[in-house]
Design an enzyme around this catalytic site. Structure first.
Site, short mmCIF file in Angstrom:
data_model
loop_
_atom_site.label_atom_id
_atom_site.label_comp_id
_atom_site.label_asym_id
_atom_site.label_seq_id
_atom_site.Cartn_x
_atom_site.Cartn_y
_atom_site.Cartn_z
CG HIS A 176 -1.54 -1.32 1.39
ND1 HIS A 176 -2.98 -1.48 0.86
CD2 HIS A 176 -1.18 -2.42 2.24
CE1 HIS A 176 -3.32 -2.73 1.26
NE2 HIS A 176 -2.22 -3.28 1.99
CB SER A 234 12.94 23.24 -15.38
OG SER A 234 12.00 24.18 -15.34
CE LYS A 287 10.91 20.75 -11.63
NZ LYS A 287 10.17 19.69 -11.02
CD GLU A 340 8.31 12.60 -15.38
OE1 GLU A 340 8.13 13.61 -15.88
OE2 GLU A 340 8.65 13.02 -13.97
#
Ligand code: ARG
Length: 458
Positions: A156, A277, A283, A290
């Site tokens: 979980h 970024s 960043k 992804e």
């Protein structure tokens, strides 16, 4: 507009119809397979006395010339031809004249395209299997180096029990190993040659289908000519296996993205596999992970698409089947790209062992072991569960770990606690005592890794 079939028509094909119908923009991908299949067909036609030796030699030389010129860029595959089959045949006739007109004897584009697509995807199944194997080699290397790297295991997405990085990666080893098994099964089941099935009902020429099957490295000829020209099961199976590979990669990426956050800091993705970024200078984003996760959608899409295309088709060939190509090619290219990039990403990824270990130490991942300690001392498990639950609550209140309590504090909850509790709930004990096959204990983990080595050496 170069077509193979103008005879019974009195009008030119409408330009829009021609474009809608044409497949050359994508089926040129298998020009090599088309030529290879034609060479096998011609050898067989001569062997059966349907072509002369001289015709065979002329045709083969012509086909080899086309192949050479396409490869070296002097012959361009253009949209002037309807499909790759027309391109090859028309160019052959241009080059060698009348003998070229005999190439298509005893053959239809229906068995031809079935063959080309099978030859193409069979090679790709082998290439993808190799890429999955390369991924497994890297996973097993990381396992070897991290048999004693402790980390929390989750259920979980809540900390559950401590385990090791080797154990966590070992789970993915099993998944990708099953993926290879699926690819190998598909390879075996698809490996029957449709060439010689004609349009749907075979042919009256005395073709030797076993011979062409052998020339093209198939296990043998297919058994039913209608099935041969309309079977796309192997593509459905392949897209299903590819979807499963993507699902596994996507789950792995999801974990790596989480582990790479400032909150977790379990891993650091290498600069070469990260992106920045345009506005936020600090960043460093896990875009590759992804994108792999994102591209899973298009591979699933290909599977659903072909299943839907096939569901209403009567026997035998229908033009709907032309739709099998673009989506299959796209899925294959996507999976190959994702596998290669993912392997490179984890091969260069840095693991922060101290952070993982510290994380495993808080969050009460040793609570089960504390309960088991009481069980060994004679407390029934359900009572032990309750006692440790109350202890956890006590620790949450004090903002400490079970290991930080004094023996006196332990004894307030049960008289049977003693000095040996610390050893019993140490992270090392929690992991190392799990020695049944499949568990994270290092002794059993080493055995699994040795078995992985043996599997990879096969
Ligand atoms: N481009 C076609 C396909 O991909 C080749 C077979 C054409 N056969 C036919 N009967 N029109 O399916």
């Amino acid at each position: 507009m170069a077509q193979l079939w103008g005879g019974r028509f009195t009008k030119e094909t409408d330009k829009l119809v021609y474009n809608f119908n044409a497949s050359i923009s994508f089926d040129q991908k298998f020009y090599r397979q088309d030529i290879r299949g034609s060479i096998a067909h011609v050898k067989m036609l001569e062997k059966q006395g349907i072509l002369t030796e001289e015709e065979r030699e002329q045709i083969i030389a012509g086909l080899e010339g086309i192949l050479r010129d396409v490869e070296n860029g002097t012959l361009e595959i253009t949209s002037e031809y309807e499909d790759i089959h027309s391109f090859v045949e028309a160019n052959l006739i241009d080059r060698i004249g009348d003998a070229g007109k005999k190439l298509h004897t005893g053959r239809s584009r229906n068995d031809q395209v079935a063959l080309d697509m099978k030859l193409y995807t069979r090679d790709e199944v082998e290439a993808i299997d190799e890429l999955v194997k390369e991924l497994l080699v890297v996973i097993n290397r990381i396992m070897k180096e991290n048999v004693h790297t402790y980390m929390p295991g989750f259920t979980h997405l809540q900390k559950a029990q401590p385990l090791t990085l080797a154990h966590h990666f070992g789970a993915y080893f099993e998944m990708f190993r099953r993926d290879r098994g699926r690819l190998q099964d598909i390879h075996e089941r698809m490996n029957w040659c449709p060439l010689g099935s004609g349009a749907l009902a075979g042919t009256t020429y005395p073709l030797d289908r076993a011979y062409t099957a052998e020339l093209l490295d198939f296990a043998g000829p297919t058994n039913n000519s209608m099935d041969s020209v309309s079977d796309r099961d192997y593509l459905i199976e392949l897209l299903s296996a590819l979807s499963t590979i993507m699902m596994h990669l996507s789950r792995f990426c999801e974990e790596i993205i989480t582990w790479n956050t400032n909150e977790y800091r379990f891993v650091e993705i290498d600069d070469a596999y990260s992106t920045g970024s345009s506005i936020m200078p600090q960043k460093k984003n896990p875009d590759i992970a992804e994108l792999v996760r994102g591209k899973t959608g298009r591979v699933y899409g290909a599977l659903v698409s072909i299943l839907t295309t096939m569901k209403g088709l009567p026997l035998a060939y229908n033009k709907d089947m032309q739709e099998d190509k673009e989506l299959t090619f796209d899925a294959i290219d996507t999976v190959k790209g994702c596998l290669a990039l993912f392997t490179g990403m984890i091969d260069t990824m840095k693991f922060r062992n101290e952070v993982m270990e510290a994380s495993a130490k808080n969050g009460f991942t040793n609570a089960t072991d504390a309960a088991d300690y009481l069980v060994v001392k004679g407390v029934p498990f359900r009572d032990a569960h309750g006692i440790i639950g109350r202890l956890v609550l006590y620790c949450i209140d004090k903002d400490c770990a079970l290991d930080d309590l004094t023996v006196e504090e332990f004894k307030q909850f049960s008289e049977v606690f003693d000095q040996d509790i610390y050893e019993a709930i140490s992270m090392e004990t929690c992991v190392e005592k799990r020695m049944t096959i499949g568990a994270p204990g290092s002794a059993v983990m080493e055995q699994v890794i040795a078995a992985n080595d043996a599997y990879l050496a096969r």
